[in-house]
Write an enzyme that holds these catalytic residues in place. Structure first.
Site, PDB file in Angstrom:
ATOM      1  N   ARG A  38     -47.424 -42.527 -12.199  1.00  0.00           N
ATOM      2  CA  ARG A  38     -47.898 -43.738 -11.472  1.00  0.00           C
ATOM      3  C   ARG A  38     -47.070 -44.982 -11.781  1.00  0.00           C
ATOM      4  O   ARG A  38     -47.518 -46.109 -11.600  1.00  0.00           O
ATOM      5  CB  ARG A  38     -49.384 -44.010 -11.757  1.00  0.00           C
ATOM      6  N   GLU A  88     -23.869 -56.090   5.529  1.00  0.00           N
ATOM      7  CA  GLU A  88     -25.152 -56.717   5.138  1.00  0.00           C
ATOM      8  C   GLU A  88     -24.927 -58.200   4.803  1.00  0.00           C
ATOM      9  O   GLU A  88     -25.811 -59.036   5.022  1.00  0.00           O
ATOM     10  CB  GLU A  88     -25.767 -55.986   3.943  1.00  0.00           C
ATOM     11  N   LYS A 103     -30.945 -63.079   0.193  1.00  0.00           N
ATOM     12  CA  LYS A 103     -31.871 -61.941   0.155  1.00  0.00           C
ATOM     13  C   LYS A 103     -33.072 -62.246  -0.752  1.00  0.00           C
ATOM     14  O   LYS A 103     -34.226 -62.027  -0.391  1.00  0.00           O
ATOM     15  CB  LYS A 103     -31.143 -60.677  -0.312  1.00  0.00           C
ATOM     16  N   GLU A 146     -43.099 -57.651   3.451  1.00  0.00           N
ATOM     17  CA  GLU A 146     -42.604 -57.621   4.831  1.00  0.00           C
ATOM     18  C   GLU A 146     -43.720 -57.778   5.865  1.00  0.00           C
ATOM     19  O   GLU A 146     -43.848 -56.980   6.801  1.00  0.00           O
ATOM     20  CB  GLU A 146     -41.830 -56.322   5.099  1.00  0.00           C
ATOM     21  N   ARG A 151     -39.659 -61.417   6.052  1.00  0.00           N
ATOM     22  CA  ARG A 151     -38.776 -60.363   5.521  1.00  0.00           C
ATOM     23  C   ARG A 151     -38.239 -59.462   6.642  1.00  0.00           C
ATOM     24  O   ARG A 151     -37.191 -58.844   6.514  1.00  0.00           O
ATOM     25  CB  ARG A 151     -39.515 -59.519   4.465  1.00  0.00           C
TER      26      ARG A 151
HETATM   27  N1  LIG Z   1     -33.663 -51.034  -0.587  1.00  0.00           N
HETATM   28  C1  LIG Z   1     -32.976 -51.879   0.150  1.00  0.00           C
HETATM   29  O1  LIG Z   1     -33.324 -53.053   0.277  1.00  0.00           O
HETATM   30  C2  LIG Z   1     -31.725 -51.418   0.823  1.00  0.00           C
HETATM   31  C3  LIG Z   1     -30.881 -52.358   1.417  1.00  0.00           C
HETATM   32  C4  LIG Z   1     -29.729 -51.913   2.046  1.00  0.00           C
HETATM   33  C5  LIG Z   1     -29.414 -50.560   2.051  1.00  0.00           C
HETATM   34  N2  LIG Z   1     -30.247 -49.688   1.445  1.00  0.00           N
HETATM   35  C6  LIG Z   1     -29.900 -48.254   1.374  1.00  0.00           C
HETATM   36  O2  LIG Z   1     -28.743 -48.145   0.556  1.00  0.00           O
HETATM   37  C7  LIG Z   1     -28.027 -46.963   0.908  1.00  0.00           C
HETATM   38  C8  LIG Z   1     -26.562 -47.283   1.058  1.00  0.00           C
HETATM   39  O3  LIG Z   1     -26.086 -47.795  -0.165  1.00  0.00           O
HETATM   40  P1  LIG Z   1     -24.534 -47.739  -0.537  1.00  0.00           P
HETATM   41  O4  LIG Z   1     -23.742 -48.181   0.612  1.00  0.00           O
HETATM   42  O5  LIG Z   1     -24.386 -48.416  -1.825  1.00  0.00           O
HETATM   43  O6  LIG Z   1     -24.295 -46.172  -0.622  1.00  0.00           O
HETATM   44  P2  LIG Z   1     -24.152 -45.125  -1.826  1.00  0.00           P
HETATM   45  O7  LIG Z   1     -25.141 -45.337  -2.871  1.00  0.00           O
HETATM   46  O8  LIG Z   1     -24.112 -43.787  -1.159  1.00  0.00           O
HETATM   47  O9  LIG Z   1     -22.706 -45.445  -2.424  1.00  0.00           O
HETATM   48  C9  LIG Z   1     -21.597 -45.335  -1.588  1.00  0.00           C
HETATM   49  C10 LIG Z   1     -20.533 -44.396  -2.169  1.00  0.00           C
HETATM   50  O10 LIG Z   1     -19.794 -45.095  -3.156  1.00  0.00           O
HETATM   51  C11 LIG Z   1     -19.760 -44.348  -4.378  1.00  0.00           C
HETATM   52  N3  LIG Z   1     -19.693 -45.331  -5.433  1.00  0.00           N
HETATM   53  C12 LIG Z   1     -20.686 -46.147  -5.862  1.00  0.00           C
HETATM   54  N4  LIG Z   1     -20.212 -47.032  -6.729  1.00  0.00           N
HETATM   55  C13 LIG Z   1     -18.899 -46.767  -6.891  1.00  0.00           C
HETATM   56  C14 LIG Z   1     -17.872 -47.379  -7.647  1.00  0.00           C
HETATM   57  N5  LIG Z   1     -18.087 -48.457  -8.365  1.00  0.00           N
HETATM   58  N6  LIG Z   1     -16.637 -46.840  -7.564  1.00  0.00           N
HETATM   59  C15 LIG Z   1     -16.384 -45.765  -6.776  1.00  0.00           C
HETATM   60  N7  LIG Z   1     -17.315 -45.170  -6.018  1.00  0.00           N
HETATM   61  C16 LIG Z   1     -18.560 -45.667  -6.073  1.00  0.00           C
HETATM   62  C17 LIG Z   1     -21.003 -43.502  -4.330  1.00  0.00           C
HETATM   63  O11 LIG Z   1     -20.879 -42.386  -5.136  1.00  0.00           O
HETATM   64  C18 LIG Z   1     -21.061 -43.157  -2.848  1.00  0.00           C
HETATM   65  O12 LIG Z   1     -20.197 -42.077  -2.588  1.00  0.00           O
HETATM   66  C19 LIG Z   1     -28.648 -46.446   2.183  1.00  0.00           C
HETATM   67  O13 LIG Z   1     -29.465 -45.367   1.875  1.00  0.00           O
HETATM   68  C20 LIG Z   1     -29.479 -47.615   2.669  1.00  0.00           C
HETATM   69  O14 LIG Z   1     -30.568 -47.203   3.445  1.00  0.00           O
HETATM   70  C21 LIG Z   1     -31.383 -50.089   0.833  1.00  0.00           C
HETATM   71  O1  LIG Z   2     -34.878 -55.589   2.142  1.00  0.00           O
HETATM   72  C1  LIG Z   2     -35.201 -55.517   3.332  1.00  0.00           C
HETATM   73  O2  LIG Z   2     -36.325 -55.847   3.724  1.00  0.00           O
HETATM   74  C2  LIG Z   2     -34.248 -55.017   4.333  1.00  0.00           C
HETATM   75  O3  LIG Z   2     -34.616 -54.804   5.484  1.00  0.00           O
HETATM   76  C3  LIG Z   2     -32.836 -54.812   3.895  1.00  0.00           C
HETATM   77  C4  LIG Z   2     -32.102 -53.755   4.690  1.00  0.00           C
HETATM   78  O4  LIG Z   2     -30.716 -54.073   4.617  1.00  0.00           O
HETATM   79  C5  LIG Z   2     -32.249 -52.355   4.121  1.00  0.00           C
HETATM   80  O5  LIG Z   2     -31.423 -51.466   4.838  1.00  0.00           O
HETATM   81  C6  LIG Z   2     -33.653 -51.805   4.005  1.00  0.00           C
HETATM   82  O6  LIG Z   2     -33.661 -50.613   3.274  1.00  0.00           O
HETATM   83  C7  LIG Z   2     -34.255 -51.493   5.335  1.00  0.00           C
HETATM   84  O7  LIG Z   2     -35.596 -51.309   5.142  1.00  0.00           O
HETATM   85  P1  LIG Z   2     -36.521 -50.461   6.105  1.00  0.00           P
HETATM   86  O8  LIG Z   2     -37.877 -50.942   5.774  1.00  0.00           O
HETATM   87  O9  LIG Z   2     -36.108 -50.728   7.516  1.00  0.00           O
HETATM   88  O10 LIG Z   2     -36.291 -49.041   5.778  1.00  0.00           O
HETATM   89 ZN   LIG Z   3     -29.593 -52.412   5.407  1.00  0.00          ZN
END
Ligand SMILES: NC(=O)c1ccc[n+]([C@@H]2O[C@H](COP(=O)([O-])OP(=O)(O)OC[C@H]3O[C@@H](n4cnc5c(N)ncnc54)[C@H](O)[C@@H]3O)[C@@H](O)[C@H]2O)c1
Ligand SMILES: O=C(O)C(=O)C[C@@H](O)[C@H](O)[C@H](O)COP(=O)(O)O
Ligand SMILES: [Zn+2]
Length: 348
Positions: A106, A170, A208, A218, A222
């Site tokens: 949890r 982004e 952000k 959200e 957001r």
């Molecule tokens: N939670 C949120 O608010 C939020 C916001 C935006 C995106 N996301 C999510 O994030 C994900 C995308 O994240 P991302 O673009 O970081 O992708 P990722 O985590 O897949 O990383 C991209 C690639 O870069 C490599 N990598 C990471 N750091 C490295 C480094 N320093 N040197 C060399 N290689 C490295 C990884 O192994 C991977 O192959 C998606 O799933 C998206 O939905 C979430």
């Molecule tokens: O933090 C947020 O809120 C965002 O929407 C940031 C986005 O860049 C990110 O890709 C997020 O994961 C999207 O959220 P989702 O709720 O559409 O899955």
């Molecule tokens: Zn995003």
């Protein structure tokens, strides 16, 4: 709280020292294991025991099977409620690691050490954790804040260019929804690389964080952070379902072009602003071929967007450069026109 790490990682070490954790679990993927873990371990000073949890790299891993494996490993290793998960990686690692930590027993504590531009500016901040379900993006997850976020920009030095460009999408989004001056300085960048982008990271992080502070769950503002994601996520999901994943930022860039055109069609922004936004996004991102995807297949995914209410698709659309509306419902005709507009960009 977000801390920019000095070269000696002393702030991280103080954090580990001050809190009484029982054990540390460091989540990495194969690339952050190779490029980032040695830096972390070389600088981390703690008497606590630690284990490395490694997953394969890529969006295809952000699912319930991986989560299940990680929960099982934590259980087998008897991780207790005072254990700490350190998410060392990009958005896949921070989303996945935040999700497994916030649900295991949890909820145990976790910190994010983002290693991609995208995770430094966006994914590691704001407490959205989650996994994909049947290729639908982030369908299962939690809102859970990390205890801390530690940023070490030098991690970007090993990041491939395509990944840097993905994170830049982004950042452009942050400028477009909230800060025209930020957008203006980003589009002045002629050659995108670590040196040119790093000075702009702080502003994106601030935008952000500011939005998240106003509306963590959200319910309102957001949703603006989702600009470009309504159509972008649909296309990203379709590519993923075909075993041909594209990068999240590439999908968001494509989505922002469609949704900027959509805002124009709905008379929310001027012709001039729409053209300027689209032209500048196109400067950085190659055309994404969506010819395999029918309007029906994209619409089917749009109908499951998390922002929808009463079976209506709610868009977050720009109302100018630096401002954004949300819960905006568009005509089906205009949604399809915006997809068609994108398809035709390839002919120009
Ligand atoms: N939670 C949120 O608010 C939020 C916001 C935006 C995106 N996301 C999510 O994030 C994900 C995308 O994240 P991302 O673009 O970081 O992708 P990722 O985590 O897949 O990383 C991209 C690639 O870069 C490599 N990598 C990471 N750091 C490295 C480094 N320093 N040197 C060399 N290689 C490295 C990884 O192994 C991977 O192959 C998606 O799933 C998206 O939905 C979430
Ligand atoms: O933090 C947020 O809120 C965002 O929407 C940031 C986005 O860049 C990110 O890709 C997020 O994961 C999207 O959220 P989702 O709720 O559409 O899955
Ligand atoms: Zn995003």
């Amino acid at each position: 709280m977000i801390t920019i790490l000095n070269d000696d990682f002393s702030q991280l070490n103080s954090f580990l020292h001050e809190k009484s954790f029982s054990k540390i679990f460091i989540l990495v993927d194969e690339n952050t294991h190779e490029y980032c873990l040695p830096v972390l371990l070389g600088n981390m000073e703690t008497d606590l025991g630690f284990e490395i949890l490694e997953i394969e790299a890529g969006e295809e891993m952000k699912n319930i099977q991986t989560a299940n494996q990680l929960w099982e490993i934590l259980t087998e290793m008897q991780a207790d409620r005072k254990a700490l998960v350190i998410n060392l990686g990009g958005g896949v690692i921070t989303d996945m690691g935040g999700f497994i930590a916030s649900t295991y027993k949890r909820g145990i504590q976790f910190i994010n050490i983002p290693t991609t531009l995208l995770s430094m500016c966006d994914a590691s901040i704001g407490g959205k954790t989650g996994i994909d379900l049947m290729h639908y993006k982030n369908m299962v997850g939690t809102f859970a804040f990390p205890e801390q976020i530690f940023i070490y920009p030098k991690f970007l030095e090993t990041l491939p260019f395509k990944e840097l460009r993905s994170g830049f999408a982004e950042m452009l989004k942050h400028g477009l929804i909230a800060d025209k001056a930020h957008w203006d300085s980003l589009i002045r960048i002629q050659k995108l690389d670590v040196e040119t982008v790093v000075p702009h990271i702080q502003i994106s992080m601030d935008i952000k964080q500011d939005v998240v502070e106003k509306d963590f769950h959200e319910r309102n503002i957001r949703k603006t952070l989702n600009f470009g994601h309504t159509i972008g996520h649909s296309v990203e999901s379709l590519c993923l379902s075909q075993g041909n994943p594209i990068l999240h930022g590439e999908a968001v860039a494509m989505g922002m072009i469609c949704e900027a055109h959509l805002a124009r069609l709905e008379d929310l922004i001027t012709e001039e602003d729409a053209a300027f936004i689209i032209e500048n996004i196109q400067r950085y991102y190659p055309y994404l071929d969506i010819s395999d995807f029918t309007d029906e297949s994209i619409t089917a995914l749009l109908l499951n967007d998390k922002k929808n209410t009463d079976s209506k698709i709610n868009f977050s659309l720009l109302s100018g450069i630096g401002s954004c509306t949300y819960d905006y419902q568009c005509s089906q005709k205009n949604i399809l026109k915006s997809l068609d507009f994108y398809r035709k960009l390839n002919d120009k």
